[in-house]
Every structure is written in C-alpha cells, then in structure tokens.
Design an enzyme around this catalytic site. Sequence first.
Site, PDB file in Angstrom:
ATOM      1  N   LYS A   1       0.807  -1.221   0.000  1.00 49.81           N
ATOM      2  CA  LYS A   1       0.000   0.000   0.000  1.00 49.81           C
ATOM      3  C   LYS A   1       0.843   1.276   0.000  1.00 49.81           C
ATOM      4  CE  LYS A   1      -4.222  -1.762   0.181  1.00 49.81           C
ATOM      5  NZ  LYS A   1      -5.117  -1.645  -0.996  1.00 49.81           N
TER       6      LYS A   1
ATOM      7  N   GLU B   1      -9.765   5.947   2.992  1.00 50.61           N
ATOM      8  CA  GLU B   1     -10.609   4.892   3.547  1.00 50.61           C
ATOM      9  C   GLU B   1      -9.693   3.716   3.817  1.00 50.61           C
ATOM     10  OE1 GLU B   1     -10.071   5.201   0.346  1.00 50.61           O
ATOM     11  OE2 GLU B   1      -9.498   3.128  -0.081  1.00 50.61           O
TER      12      GLU B   1
ATOM     13  N   SER C   1       1.757  -9.723  -0.638  1.00 53.81           N
ATOM     14  CA  SER C   1       1.464  -8.286  -0.620  1.00 53.81           C
ATOM     15  C   SER C   1       1.632  -7.623   0.736  1.00 53.81           C
ATOM     16  CB  SER C   1       0.049  -8.039  -1.148  1.00 53.81           C
ATOM     17  OG  SER C   1      -0.878  -8.819  -0.423  1.00 53.81           O
TER      18      SER C   1
END
Lengths: 272, 401
Positions: free
Chosen positions: B94, B116, B383
């Site tokens: 991210k 969010e 990830s």
Amino acid sequence: MSRIAAKFAALQGQRRKALIPFITAGDPEPGLTLPLMHALVAGGADIIELGVPFSDPMADGPTIQRASERALSFGVSLHLVLGMVHEFRKRDATTPVVLMGYANPIEAYGHEAFVRDAQAAGVDGVLTVDYPPEECAGFADSLQQHGIDPIFLLAPTSGEKRFTDVAELGSGYLYYVSLKGVTGSAAIDLDEVARRIPLIREKVGMPVGVGFGIRDAASAARIARVADAVVIGSRIIEIIEQGPPQEAPARVAAFLREVRAAMDATNGETQG
Amino acid sequence: MTQNDYSLPDERGHFGRYGGIFVAETLLPALAGLAAAYEEARNDPAFRAEFEQELAHYVGRPSPIYHARRWSQVLGGAQIYLKREDLNHTGAHKINNGIGQALLARRMGKRRVIAETGAGMHGVATATVAARYGMECVVYMGSEDVKRQSANVYRMKVLGATVVPVESGSKTLKDALNEAMRDWVTNVENTFYIIGTVAGPHPYPMMVRDFQSVIGKECIAQMSALAGRQPDQVIACVGGGSNAMGIFYDYIPHENVRLVGVEAAGLGIETGKHAASLTAGRPGVLHGNRTYLLQDENGQIIETHSISAGLDYPGVGPEHAWLKDSGRAEYVTVTDEEALAAFHDLCRFEGIIPALESSHALAYAARTARGLPKDRILLVNLSGRGDKDLHTVAERAGIRF
C-alpha cells in the site's frame, strides 16, 4: 406537454415558484409513502421527488442515508417504488413525480424495462445522482422517448461545457446544487446562488430548482426569490423522524404549508 | 516480450465497458482537476525521480523475490517464488501508492489528506506518508474493521492520524469509502483523497495501478536474474485489486505468463458469505465506476464476508473486470480455511508470517503447485505481512492473549 412542463407553465402564469419536497420511498415504512405523498401535495408541493433507496448513497448525508436504510430494512426495491407511483396516480393525475436515486438499482432493473415500467407507472422525471451526462446519453434519450424528463444536477463548480451537456440531454428542470458537500449540509451561499441562476437559466433554457441546505420557510423564501423551484429534502426526512410515524404525513404537511406561505409571499418576484 | 499495445483506460477512464466516472456533479470538477494534475506529474521527470527516490530510500525498494524452496519441496510440485512486498516500510504494498498520491497532493498544494481503509494497511500507509510530508490526515474505517484491526488503528493514531469509525451500512470498507467520498466533496479545496485501491472514479484506477506497477516492473527484471526466465503464473489476491494490478500490469504483454487473481470465497461461494465479486458478481455501478459487484436482484450492494478485512469489499477494480472479460487474466477463489492453512504453512516452512489477504494467493499457489512439474514457476505477490492478523488467527484457534 409533459406534466412537469405544464406545472412550470401554470406556476409562471400565477407568478409562483415551484415547491419540490423530497421523501425516500418506503421511509419510515412502506405503508406511509402514499399518505406522505398525498400530504405533500396537500401541504403545497408542486412536484414530488421520490427517493429510490440505495445501500450506498454516496452523495447523501447521514439524514437521507438513514431514510434509505429504514426503507431497505423493509425490502423496498425499485420495483416496489414504481408500484407506489402507480398507486399515487390513481388519486392524483396532475402532480409530477420525479424519481431520484442511484444508477445501480436502475441498471439491475435493466434500462429498457425500467423506462417502460416507469412510464406505465406515471413517473415524470428521473434524476440519477451518479449518472453524469457523459455516462448516460443513451439512457437519457430513451427516457425522453418515453416522455420522461431526465433531470440533471449542476453545481457551483460546473463549467460552461456542462451547461451545454445538460441543455442537450436534460429536460423538465435542472437541479442546482447550491453548495459543496452532501445533502443535509448546513450553510447556503445565497449571493452566489443569486448570481449564478440567471446565467444558468439562460444557458440551459429550462427552469432551475435549487436544493441542498434549505432548512426552513425563511431560507426557502429567500431561494424562491432567485430560483424557479425550491427543493427540500433532508429537513423533511428529519420531520418524518421526529415523532410517531403515523403522524408523519400531518407533520410534513404542516411544515410545507409554512414554507408554501413564505414562498408565495415573495409573490414570484425575481431578483437578478 | 511482445509489443505493448495495451493502452487502457481511454481518456474518460474506461476499460472496455468498465470504469468511467459515475459520481455526482459536485465531484466532477475535483476529478477533472486531479486527472489533469496527475497527467502533468507523470510526464514530469522531476516528479518521477522523486517518487523513485522515495521508493528506494523510504520504502526500501526494490523488494526482493524469494524462492520458497522448503515449502515448494513439501508441496512436491512447482517452485513457488514470493515477491516480498511484506518487507516494504509499513509492511505492505500500500505504501507505494501512498507515496505517489501524497507527492501529487503536495504538488497540488493540498495540506490535508483523507483515506478509507479496510484492514488498516492503506490507512497506515496514508498516515505514514502524511507524517512524512507534514500533512493533516483523516482515515475513515468501518467500525467493524476498527474492532478487528485494533493494532492498525493504534498505529495510525501514533502516526498522528485521526481515525473516524464509520457506523453506517455494513460498517466495513465500502462504507468507509462512502464516508471518505463525502468528506472529499465537502472539503475538496484543501483536501486530497488518497484512494487505496484500483477502484473508484477515473483517474484513480489508472493512477493507483501506475504507482503500484513498480511491483511487476521489478519482478520482470528480478525473475530474469534469479530464474533465467519469467514465471509460468503470476498469482495475487484480489479485493479491490491493487496489489494484483501492480504485479499484473507489466506482465500483460507477456502472453505466456498466466495471470491469476485470487478472490476470497469466505465460508464458500455456495454459502453466499464471501467477497468474490468477479467470480460470483454481476456488472453494475458503485463508488464511481462500473465493475463487477456483489449485489442482490434489486441492485442493492450486499454484505460480504472474508476472514481478511482487506478483501472484504463487494466491488473490484474495473481493470480486473476488463481483464476477466477479455480472458487475459483468470480469477479463482480460496476459502477462509484454505487461506488459514496457507498462512500456517508459510509461517512453519519459511518463517514468514503473511497477511491473511496474501494467504489467499499463497493457498491458490499451493493448490496449483501440487499438480505441476518441479520445473514450473509460480510467482506469488506476498502483498503484506501478517502481524496485524495474529489476533484474528489466534481467535480462530481459540487462543486468547
């Protein structure tokens, strides 16, 4: 002439402005939607905006989202909303009804089926919040072909190109969102509204309704001086919430009567 | 490598019939402004250089690729390679996008960023970059997620962010997204909305993909060096789909490489308690784009389930919808149970604690590897790391701290 065009023509003749209240279909419970619609008319509504509940009302504030959630808790679908309009038409053949909602329930219903059934039910206009002109030219055409007005939003931030788009695809009236933010937000910049509306009216060639941020008779009257129509949503939902559900139609009608009186006292005078 | 003639999206953000801009009029100018600013930034060598500099020295890129030899041996089939996005600063992919969008926000003169978050990883990444660049930060998070990801909530607070629990709707990621969008439309003048996945209105799906595509770019160079060739399959979990788009994107022209997205089957597709939008959903419009959605017959968005909060989303990025329909990528599912088994396998055989999201991709890789010859290569995007999930895993095992 469509019911919406006829309504605005008649109002202009009387030097009055249109009062357009919003309720969510199925709120506070499905059995009260018809009584509420008739009460809105009795209270002085010229056009009814009927919200189609959606699980993710991204452009609405907490008040209208609560109304949506209450309606959805009773399983109120677009299909049922069209049924409500059909029932309303049995007793009221003249008050235009505009459905206001989001794209996905209409897409799930199917564009063709929806347009056909909406026409049959007696729907006069459709405002799809998350369908900007770029994404719905075909849908807007098909509404037009079935005698339904596609209603579009304009915002303080809308550019000139948007006026052309809306003039091309829209009809009936356009809905000027008078402030940034979601439905039910507090403040409204009246001067800004007064400045913009004559220009918008000239560019798009249709009546301009103003909504977002109108709380009471006084603010409605101020808007009525500059706009062709006053849209009131969140405030009406709050009135529905505040008290026993069965008495909601009476409460709403009483509120609208005050608004109506204040608007009519401006006697159709137009600033700017 | 074949010629890359893949140039989606079009200028209005369409990937075939998907994507686009489905928002209220009030948001359109903000999106147009963002698209213009991004277009300018991506063509500015100075912007790209700063982005790369930050990725190298702040995030710690390139992230390595690791050959999971022991686990591959245990499985007895294909070789599993892991792209170690879990080793990035903040512990997941991210941050790549967080850096990119924060730099863009700064360039646009916005001093306040909002986000969010579902699992909290994107919220942490946003809080991190906000601290790094001295910006005010507000993170919207479904109150259900606040409960199941309390460690990440605290991380965000430590980093100086305000975390706003969202009580509406299903109280998860989709509702947090609704709320963030409302904040943005109200405060658009000084606020930049950092969307964490490849969904939302144009230009977000494209922009987030571009910032994340560093993952696949690195893989192509690293696999050549490490294995002498590209993998047979590239496997990534798909919630909104940002880590998958990030690793898939540069592989799209590599026609011999199969791209496999793994969705969350939750308790099983047949139970209805899952989050597999591409596998079990239908196209519709939500959160500003047209894509596959989990919805009921009336077009209402339905509540999803996955053991991993990061996959618990009823939509998916529109480019995945396009890749599915075009056949370039395939999408499969993995249940909560299978993901948990893969989670424990990776812990025990490789000493790596994977995020439950990534564990879905690992579970599919394990399932596939068993039936393949030993010389086949599966590249899995790992990830994120799983520290944040220990509470969930322990709870499932009946353990209390």
